[in-house]
Scaffold this motif. Structure first.
Motif, PDB file in Angstrom:
ATOM      1  N   ALA A  75       0.840  -1.197   0.000  1.00  0.00           N
ATOM      2  CA  ALA A  75       0.000   0.000   0.000  1.00  0.00           C
ATOM      3  C   ALA A  75       0.880   1.255   0.000  1.00  0.00           C
ATOM      4  CB  ALA A  75      -0.925   0.013   1.215  1.00  0.00           C
ATOM      5  N   LEU A  76       0.652   2.143  -0.952  1.00  0.00           N
ATOM      6  CA  LEU A  76       1.451   3.365  -1.081  1.00  0.00           C
ATOM      7  C   LEU A  76       2.947   3.043  -1.065  1.00  0.00           C
ATOM      8  CD1 LEU A  76      -0.546   5.700   1.364  1.00  0.00           C
ATOM      9  CD2 LEU A  76      -0.800   5.512  -1.119  1.00  0.00           C
ATOM     10  N   THR A  77       3.300   1.995  -1.785  1.00  0.00           N
ATOM     11  CA  THR A  77       4.664   1.463  -1.716  1.00  0.00           C
ATOM     12  C   THR A  77       5.720   2.508  -2.062  1.00  0.00           C
ATOM     13  OG1 THR A  77       3.806  -0.712  -2.347  1.00  0.00           O
ATOM     14  CG2 THR A  77       6.180  -0.358  -2.552  1.00  0.00           C
ATOM     15  N   ARG A  78       5.511   3.217  -3.165  1.00  0.00           N
ATOM     16  CA  ARG A  78       6.501   4.219  -3.574  1.00  0.00           C
ATOM     17  C   ARG A  78       6.591   5.349  -2.549  1.00  0.00           C
ATOM     18  NH1 ARG A  78       4.522   2.824  -8.935  1.00  0.00           N
ATOM     19  NH2 ARG A  78       6.279   2.173 -10.246  1.00  0.00           N
ATOM     20  N   LEU A  79       5.459   5.765  -2.034  1.00  0.00           N
ATOM     21  CA  LEU A  79       5.428   6.883  -1.089  1.00  0.00           C
ATOM     22  C   LEU A  79       6.131   6.533   0.216  1.00  0.00           C
ATOM     23  CD1 LEU A  79       4.425   9.760  -0.586  1.00  0.00           C
ATOM     24  CD2 LEU A  79       2.314   8.777   0.338  1.00  0.00           C
ATOM     25  N   VAL A  80       5.829   5.366   0.794  1.00  0.00           N
ATOM     26  CA  VAL A  80       6.443   5.008   2.083  1.00  0.00           C
ATOM     27  C   VAL A  80       7.907   4.636   1.921  1.00  0.00           C
ATOM     28  CG1 VAL A  80       4.253   4.269   3.084  1.00  0.00           C
ATOM     29  CG2 VAL A  80       5.716   2.579   1.968  1.00  0.00           C
ATOM     30  N   SER A  81       8.322   4.322   0.683  1.00  0.00           N
ATOM     31  CA  SER A  81       9.739   4.018   0.463  1.00  0.00           C
ATOM     32  C   SER A  81      10.617   5.246   0.665  1.00  0.00           C
ATOM     33  CB  SER A  81       9.951   3.469  -0.950  1.00  0.00           C
ATOM     34  OG  SER A  81       9.324   2.218  -1.117  1.00  0.00           O
ATOM     35  N   ILE A  82      10.067   6.440   0.438  1.00  0.00           N
ATOM     36  CA  ILE A  82      10.867   7.666   0.525  1.00  0.00           C
ATOM     37  C   ILE A  82      11.362   7.929   1.948  1.00  0.00           C
ATOM     38  CG2 ILE A  82      10.831  10.169   0.196  1.00  0.00           C
ATOM     39  CD1 ILE A  82       8.877   9.665  -2.150  1.00  0.00           C
ATOM     40  N   PRO A  83      10.470   7.991   2.966  1.00  0.00           N
ATOM     41  CA  PRO A  83      10.990   8.205   4.318  1.00  0.00           C
ATOM     42  C   PRO A  83      11.872   7.063   4.807  1.00  0.00           C
ATOM     43  CG  PRO A  83       8.630   7.739   4.383  1.00  0.00           C
ATOM     44  CD  PRO A  83       8.991   7.974   2.955  1.00  0.00           C
ATOM     45  N   LEU A 134      13.909   5.315   2.862  1.00  0.00           N
ATOM     46  CA  LEU A 134      15.202   5.563   2.219  1.00  0.00           C
ATOM     47  C   LEU A 134      15.991   6.623   2.986  1.00  0.00           C
ATOM     48  CD1 LEU A 134      14.096   5.529  -1.522  1.00  0.00           C
ATOM     49  CD2 LEU A 134      15.887   4.078  -0.544  1.00  0.00           C
ATOM     50  N   ILE A 135      15.299   7.682   3.400  1.00  0.00           N
ATOM     51  CA  ILE A 135      15.956   8.744   4.171  1.00  0.00           C
ATOM     52  C   ILE A 135      16.456   8.199   5.504  1.00  0.00           C
ATOM     53  CG2 ILE A 135      15.583  10.947   5.344  1.00  0.00           C
ATOM     54  CD1 ILE A 135      13.536  11.601   3.101  1.00  0.00           C
ATOM     55  N   THR A 136      15.628   7.370   6.149  1.00  0.00           N
ATOM     56  CA  THR A 136      16.024   6.766   7.420  1.00  0.00           C
ATOM     57  C   THR A 136      17.273   5.913   7.255  1.00  0.00           C
ATOM     58  OG1 THR A 136      13.708   6.705   8.143  1.00  0.00           O
ATOM     59  CG2 THR A 136      15.252   5.282   9.313  1.00  0.00           C
ATOM     60  N   THR A 156      22.155  -2.326   2.109  1.00  0.00           N
ATOM     61  CA  THR A 156      21.378  -3.349   1.409  1.00  0.00           C
ATOM     62  C   THR A 156      19.897  -2.994   1.417  1.00  0.00           C
ATOM     63  OG1 THR A 156      22.982  -5.055   2.040  1.00  0.00           O
ATOM     64  CG2 THR A 156      20.808  -5.805   1.329  1.00  0.00           C
ATOM     65  N   TYR A 157      19.393  -2.575   2.575  1.00  0.00           N
ATOM     66  CA  TYR A 157      17.987  -2.170   2.660  1.00  0.00           C
ATOM     67  C   TYR A 157      17.723  -0.951   1.781  1.00  0.00           C
ATOM     68  CZ  TYR A 157      18.146  -5.127   6.845  1.00  0.00           C
ATOM     69  OH  TYR A 157      18.314  -6.166   7.718  1.00  0.00           O
ATOM     70  N   PHE A 158      18.688  -0.047   1.708  1.00  0.00           N
ATOM     71  CA  PHE A 158      18.540   1.148   0.868  1.00  0.00           C
ATOM     72  C   PHE A 158      18.352   0.752  -0.591  1.00  0.00           C
ATOM     73  CE2 PHE A 158      20.167   4.491  -1.864  1.00  0.00           C
ATOM     74  CZ  PHE A 158      19.540   5.621  -1.355  1.00  0.00           C
ATOM     75  N   VAL A 159      19.178  -0.165  -1.076  1.00  0.00           N
ATOM     76  CA  VAL A 159      19.084  -0.611  -2.470  1.00  0.00           C
ATOM     77  C   VAL A 159      17.739  -1.282  -2.720  1.00  0.00           C
ATOM     78  CG1 VAL A 159      20.043  -2.190  -4.193  1.00  0.00           C
ATOM     79  CG2 VAL A 159      21.579  -0.836  -2.759  1.00  0.00           C
ATOM     80  N   MET A 160      17.293  -2.115  -1.792  1.00  0.00           N
ATOM     81  CA  MET A 160      16.012  -2.804  -1.935  1.00  0.00           C
ATOM     82  C   MET A 160      14.851  -1.810  -1.962  1.00  0.00           C
ATOM     83  SD  MET A 160      16.869  -5.902   0.726  1.00  0.00           S
ATOM     84  CE  MET A 160      15.393  -6.886   0.497  1.00  0.00           C
ATOM     85  N   LEU A 161      14.912  -0.816  -1.095  1.00  0.00           N
ATOM     86  CA  LEU A 161      13.870   0.216  -1.063  1.00  0.00           C
ATOM     87  C   LEU A 161      13.890   1.068  -2.329  1.00  0.00           C
ATOM     88  CD1 LEU A 161      14.270   1.234   2.672  1.00  0.00           C
ATOM     89  CD2 LEU A 161      12.160   0.359   1.646  1.00  0.00           C
ATOM     90  N   LEU A 162      15.074   1.307  -2.861  1.00  0.00           N
ATOM     91  CA  LEU A 162      15.190   2.076  -4.098  1.00  0.00           C
ATOM     92  C   LEU A 162      14.497   1.349  -5.249  1.00  0.00           C
ATOM     93  CD1 LEU A 162      16.416   4.672  -5.263  1.00  0.00           C
ATOM     94  CD2 LEU A 162      18.474   3.352  -5.812  1.00  0.00           C
ATOM     95  N   VAL A 163      14.632   0.036  -5.288  1.00  0.00           N
ATOM     96  CA  VAL A 163      13.936  -0.763  -6.302  1.00  0.00           C
ATOM     97  C   VAL A 163      12.424  -0.595  -6.160  1.00  0.00           C
ATOM     98  CG1 VAL A 163      13.463  -3.110  -7.103  1.00  0.00           C
ATOM     99  CG2 VAL A 163      15.801  -2.443  -6.517  1.00  0.00           C
ATOM    100  N   LEU A 164      11.925  -0.651  -4.931  1.00  0.00           N
ATOM    101  CA  LEU A 164      10.484  -0.484  -4.700  1.00  0.00           C
ATOM    102  C   LEU A 164      10.015   0.929  -5.059  1.00  0.00           C
ATOM    103  CD1 LEU A 164       9.999  -2.411  -1.334  1.00  0.00           C
ATOM    104  CD2 LEU A 164       9.421  -3.172  -3.652  1.00  0.00           C
ATOM    105  N   LEU A 165      10.865   1.924  -4.813  1.00  0.00           N
ATOM    106  CA  LEU A 165      10.517   3.290  -5.180  1.00  0.00           C
ATOM    107  C   LEU A 165      10.346   3.420  -6.691  1.00  0.00           C
ATOM    108  CD1 LEU A 165      10.169   6.334  -4.505  1.00  0.00           C
ATOM    109  CD2 LEU A 165      12.658   6.539  -4.734  1.00  0.00           C
ATOM    110  N   VAL A 166      11.222   2.805  -7.443  1.00  0.00           N
ATOM    111  CA  VAL A 166      11.207   2.924  -8.898  1.00  0.00           C
ATOM    112  C   VAL A 166      10.112   2.058  -9.528  1.00  0.00           C
ATOM    113  CG1 VAL A 166      12.533   2.519 -11.010  1.00  0.00           C
ATOM    114  CG2 VAL A 166      13.656   3.519  -9.002  1.00  0.00           C
ATOM    115  N   TYR A 167       9.966   0.824  -9.042  1.00  0.00           N
ATOM    116  CA  TYR A 167       9.067  -0.131  -9.698  1.00  0.00           C
ATOM    117  C   TYR A 167       7.737  -0.346  -8.969  1.00  0.00           C
ATOM    118  CZ  TYR A 167      13.087  -1.312 -12.579  1.00  0.00           C
ATOM    119  OH  TYR A 167      14.145  -1.248 -13.439  1.00  0.00           O
TER     120      TYR A 167
END
Length: 203
Positions: free
Chosen positions: A83-91, A93-95, A171-182
């Protein structure tokens, strides 16, 4: 041969949402657990965020601790359901960036002190304490074997020395970046169901 290869590749669309689902299922419990731990000892987290002597020395520790806790706890739950995957990935990623640079960077790359790794021997990262880890670990094992209940202490796994480097957070950052993009994919995903519903409304 090449034709068979291209046919197999063409059929991958049948499972194109599976990697994104697996990323979410991997990340969600990690983030929820981290957020829950912070929420359970919130006053201590605020103190650690703000204290310059034994903590991070960050400004506005109450606000930052709340944001980090909410990002991980709420964001992890949202990731679980796509749910809101791209949106929640942003904070999130910052964390992860804050964690990497304010907490882990000083320790190099490795999460576990492994002197045999080329990531610790000076090739890219160098951490003298990691290079000394085998001697320290052997000394600890020797003492425990002589004076402690070594079999009981190691019944849950081998003893290691925690290095607390950037490895996991990166590693978590890279995984979250994938979710942000896709996005969260099309399997077990609220985002996908909403998108499908909107498409049906338009047609």
């Amino acid at each position: 041969m090449f034709q068979l290869y291209h046919q197999c590749v063409a059929r991958l669309y049948l499972v194109d949402g599976l990697p994104l689902l697996l990323l979410r299922l991997y990340l969600a419990p990690v983030m929820i657990q981290a957020g829950w731990n912070k929420a359970s000892s919130f006053e201590n987290i605020v103190d650690w965020f703000g204290n310059e002597d034994y903590g991070l020395g960050l400004p506005a520790p109450l606000v930052l601790a709340f944001l980090a806790t909410a990002a991980e706890l709420v964001g992890g739950i949202f990731l679980l359901f796509g749910a809101l995957t791209r949106l929640v990935s942003i904070p999130l990623l910052i964390t992860m960036l804050v964690a990497m640079f304010s907490v882990h960077a000083k320790n190099g790359w490795l999460a576990i002190a492994d002197a045999s790794s080329w990531l610790a021997d000076g090739t890219i990262f160098h951490n003298q304490s990691v290079m000394e880890a085998p001697q320290k670990l052997n000394a600890a094992k020797s003492l425990l074997q002589e004076y402690g209940h070594y079999d009981w202490l190691t019944s849950s796994g081998n003893l290691v020395i925690l290095n607390n480097g950037v490895e996991f957070a990166a590693t978590y950052f890279v995984m979250l970046l994938v979710l942000l993009v896709y996005g969260g994919g099309r399997f077990v995903s609220v985002d996908y169901l909403i998108s499908k519903w909107r498409s049906s409304q338009k047609s």
